[in-house]
Design a protein around this motif. Structure first.
Motif, PDB file in Angstrom:
ATOM      1  N   GLY A  47      38.415  43.817  42.980  1.00 54.04           N
ATOM      2  CA  GLY A  47      39.492  44.348  42.159  1.00 54.04           C
ATOM      3  C   GLY A  47      39.521  43.769  40.761  1.00 54.04           C
ATOM      4  O   GLY A  47      40.201  44.291  39.873  1.00 54.04           O
ATOM      5  N   TYR A  48      38.753  42.695  40.538  1.00 49.81           N
ATOM      6  CA  TYR A  48      38.722  42.077  39.212  1.00 49.81           C
ATOM      7  C   TYR A  48      37.834  42.845  38.235  1.00 49.81           C
ATOM      8  O   TYR A  48      38.117  42.895  37.035  1.00 49.81           O
ATOM      9  N   PHE A  49      36.746  43.425  38.739  1.00 49.25           N
ATOM     10  CA  PHE A  49      35.678  43.871  37.859  1.00 49.25           C
ATOM     11  C   PHE A  49      35.438  45.375  37.912  1.00 49.25           C
ATOM     12  O   PHE A  49      35.715  46.030  38.924  1.00 49.25           O
ATOM     13  N   GLU A  50      34.874  45.871  36.797  1.00 55.24           N
ATOM     14  CA  GLU A  50      34.359  47.224  36.728  1.00 55.24           C
ATOM     15  C   GLU A  50      32.901  47.162  37.190  1.00 55.24           C
ATOM     16  O   GLU A  50      32.045  46.587  36.502  1.00 55.24           O
ATOM     17  N   PRO A  51      32.567  47.711  38.368  1.00 55.60           N
ATOM     18  CA  PRO A  51      31.222  47.557  38.939  1.00 55.60           C
ATOM     19  C   PRO A  51      30.098  47.978  37.994  1.00 55.60           C
ATOM     20  O   PRO A  51      29.051  47.322  37.947  1.00 55.60           O
ATOM     21  N   ARG A  52      30.303  49.051  37.244  1.00 58.11           N
ATOM     22  CA  ARG A  52      29.234  49.513  36.342  1.00 58.11           C
ATOM     23  C   ARG A  52      28.941  48.487  35.250  1.00 58.11           C
ATOM     24  O   ARG A  52      27.791  48.364  34.807  1.00 58.11           O
ATOM     25  N   LEU A  60      25.332  44.412  32.876  1.00 55.05           N
ATOM     26  CA  LEU A  60      25.057  43.054  32.406  1.00 55.05           C
ATOM     27  C   LEU A  60      23.788  42.503  33.055  1.00 55.05           C
ATOM     28  O   LEU A  60      22.922  41.931  32.388  1.00 55.05           O
ATOM     29  N   VAL A  61      23.677  42.689  34.357  1.00 60.84           N
ATOM     30  CA  VAL A  61      22.500  42.206  35.082  1.00 60.84           C
ATOM     31  C   VAL A  61      21.247  42.940  34.629  1.00 60.84           C
ATOM     32  O   VAL A  61      20.209  42.328  34.347  1.00 60.84           O
TER      33      VAL A  61
END
Length: 627
Positions: free
Chosen positions: A588-593, A598-599
């Motif tokens: 719930g913290y992050f925007e998966p895309r 970034l990776v």
């Protein structure tokens, strides 16, 4: 050096579960492998793990006064304990041991809470006064020794030296703090008084906590950096600085076990070793960690100092392809911690422990004498802020900061984005931008829309703003030094060293963080700390008779790791496994895309996000342990 823990019934005298107290205390056995001890009555239970340093045969804890009405568990060292013991004996107090712990008990009897003003050292302790039915907790002025506490779901107060002790208790609320991700990704650690958990707290440095049954405890500050109403002259600095440091080193060389020093080859550790060599009757034990890549290796400078002062020197080279300890780090800190120098710090503590039980370090020099490059940058930015009114400065530099490309790959002179962003901000927000592990705009792009909305405008800079309200000076350099003393020093530097050293059952002492030295040094004029773009100017000048120019005036390196290289090679599988794991994607913290982007950019070489990915990797490992 030790680990402490305990419980207190806050409503009624219901007794203490001794087996549970023993169980949670033993999770910090590494802090004190030599001994353990317990005391329980109907109100309170105290627990201790001991690493024997002073009075090896007589320092068992908990320790009591003459009539057993006061009990204490103590983690740390009181360096002036012999003088205090002499004074207290003259007042009629009877001592049964030669330990510094007993000094605290009798000092409490004589002076109450005011005893803290008499202690010179590093400490966290809990003292139970059965006559007053009071539990008194205190943490040293700078926060060298940790102290965590919480209220259990059944109304029992619990405290300990490490988070893992509290999280091992079955009645402790382990819900995560909502602002966790924002604070951590800005600072790279969780600043006091918060932890990763909503209802577990750190007692801030220089604070006490007094508990009585039925009352809500509130931390009380007993020490702060002094107001700078007077300034030291240059002749005063030249005359007194070295002697004050030497005296701080001298009182930290008292131990009943083998003692040595870390030697990085930097100014601070070299100064400590030089002064130890003057005070020691034989060769000083020193140790250094090196790397097999020249740009990360400082051992040639450590060797130079070791040869000059004829120390008993030990070195160990780290293979920069060896990432075997990366996953160990997450287990040491109990909450997200992004300082990658924690790994070499752990290794140098492990190396030191082969020959000594106590090691002196150079920690604190950059904070006291303004050695960080960011201090010089901040002063330059402040001059620009003073020249341009905010209605012009904010939109102008705000726009330039947005359009200027992020160029981590470029030579430093072309990496102007952060500076342009900072010039659009006020002093506190600008410093927050400078120290951020991940900048505000980058955090915003990483966070999910729902998490951003739930923060309701909160940013980690709020913690700096609260400290800024108490700053005892309007000097722009001392202002940000003060902020570092309240956040960076206890939250990062001292936390890193405490956990890394205690994991190896090693005590580390920091002479440059002697509070009397700091109170004196905080009066040094900023122009004598930073002059002609040289940080720690006055400190280096007084060291010129002791240390070679090659040590004093070489570029600062610091303990760093080849993160960018690791994430494209050895750590690439772990990066995908952890940062892109379901626990991160579904948190719930992050925007998966954005995590994926970034990776992908880093691994492909289209961007350099090594520092950000390290922060996210440590966060992912923490979350995976909560699942």
């Amino acid at each position: 050096m030790c680990g402490i823990a305990g419980m207190m019934n806050m409503q009624r005298p219901a007794g203490i579960d001794t087996r549970l107290l023993q169980h949670i205390n033993r999770t910090q056995r590494h802090r004190g492998p030599d001994d353990e001890g317990y005391y329980c009555d109907q109100w309170v239970g105290l627990a201790h793990r001991r690493l024997s340093i002073i009075d090896l045969s007589g320092g068992h804890q908990p320790l009591f006064n003459e009539d057993q009405t006061i009990a204490i568990v103590f983690n740390g060292e009181i360096y002036n304990f012999k003088a205090l013991a002499h004074e207290l004996k003259s007042m009629g107090h009877e001592f049964r041991t030669l330990s510094d712990t007993e000094v605290i008990v009798h000092a409490w009897e004589e002076w109450g809470e005011a005893c803290l003003s008499r202690f010179r050292g590093m400490f966290a302790f809990a003292l139970w006064d059965s006559r007053k039915r009071a539990l008194f907790l205190a943490r040293d002025r700078l926060g060298k020794k940790p102290l965590f506490y919480t209220m259990s779901q059944k109304g029992q107060f619990i405290f300990a030296s490490e988070l893992k002790v509290l999280t091992a208790h079955p009645d402790v609320d382990l819900a995560l703090r909502h602002e966790l991700a924002e604070d951590y990704l800005m600072y790279g650690y969780i600043p006091d008084p918060h932890t990763a958990y909503r209802n577990i707290f750190k007692l801030p440095a220089g604070h006490t906590l007094t508990l009585h049954p039925g009352q809500v405890p509130v931390p009380v500050q007993y020490w702060d950096l002094p107001e700078t109403t007077t300034t030291l002259t240059w002749p005063q600095i030249q005359e007194s600085l070295l002697e004050k440091i030497k005296e701080a080193v001298s009182i930290r060389m008292v131990a009943d076990v083998p003692l040595g020093a870390f030697l990085s080859g930097g100014v601070d550790s070299s100064a400590i070793v030089a002064l130890m060599s003057q005070l020691n009757t034989g060769p000083v034990n020193t140790c250094a960690i090196g790397f097999d890549q020249a740009k990360f290796d400082e051992t040639q400078y450590a060797r130079l100092i070791a040869q000059q002062f004829q120390t008993q020197h030990q070195e160990q080279q780290v293979n920069t392809d060896d990432v075997s300890l990366v996953e160990v780090l997450a287990q040491l800190y109990d909450e997200p911690f992004a300082d990658d120098s924690a790994l070499p710090t752990y290794l140098v503590c492990k190396l030191a422990r082969q020959n000594v039980t106590v090691a002196l370090s150079g920690d604190g020099g950059d904070e006291i004498f303004a050695g960080y490059r960011r201090y010089r940058f901040h002063l330059a930015e402040q001059k620009v802020r003073g020249l341009l009114p905010s209605p012009i400065r904010q939109p102008l530099f705000g726009l330039l900061g947005q359009v200027y490309p992020k160029a981590d790959w470029a030579p430093r002179v072309f990496r102007a984005k952060t500076t342009l962003q900072s010039l659009a901000l006020d002093s506190v927000d600008a410093y927050a931008n400078t120290i951020s592990k991940i900048r505000y705009q980058d955090r915003q792009s990483l966070f999910s829309a729902a998490y951003r909305h739930s923060l309701s405008g909160y940013t980690g800079a709020e913690i700096l703003r609260q400290h800024a309200l108490n700053t005892p000076t309007d000097d722009p350099l001392k202002f940000i030094q003060y902020l570092d003393f309240k956040t960076w020093l206890p939250g990062d530097i001292l936390t890193k060293v405490d956990r890394a050293s205690m994991a190896n059952s090693l005590e580390v002492r920091a002479p440059l963080l002697d509070h009397r030295l700091i109170e004196w040094a905080f009066q040094i004029e900023s122009q004598d700390n930073i002059r002609r773009q040289t940080g720690k100017y006055g400190f280096k000048k007084v060291l010129e008779p002791l240390l070679p120019q090659a040590i004093l005036y070489r570029p600062k390196m610091g303990f760093s790791l080849p993160l960018s290289h690791w994430f494209r090679h050895q750590l690439q599988p772990l990066l995908h496994e952890q940062v892109l794991s379901p626990v991160m994607m579904d948190s719930g913290y992050f925007e998966p895309r954005q995590l994926q982007k970034l990776v992908t950019e880093h691994v492909s070489g289209r961007g350099d996000h090594g520092a950000a990915l390290w922060s996210l990797l440590m966060f992912a490992q923490f979350l995976s342990r909560q699942a």
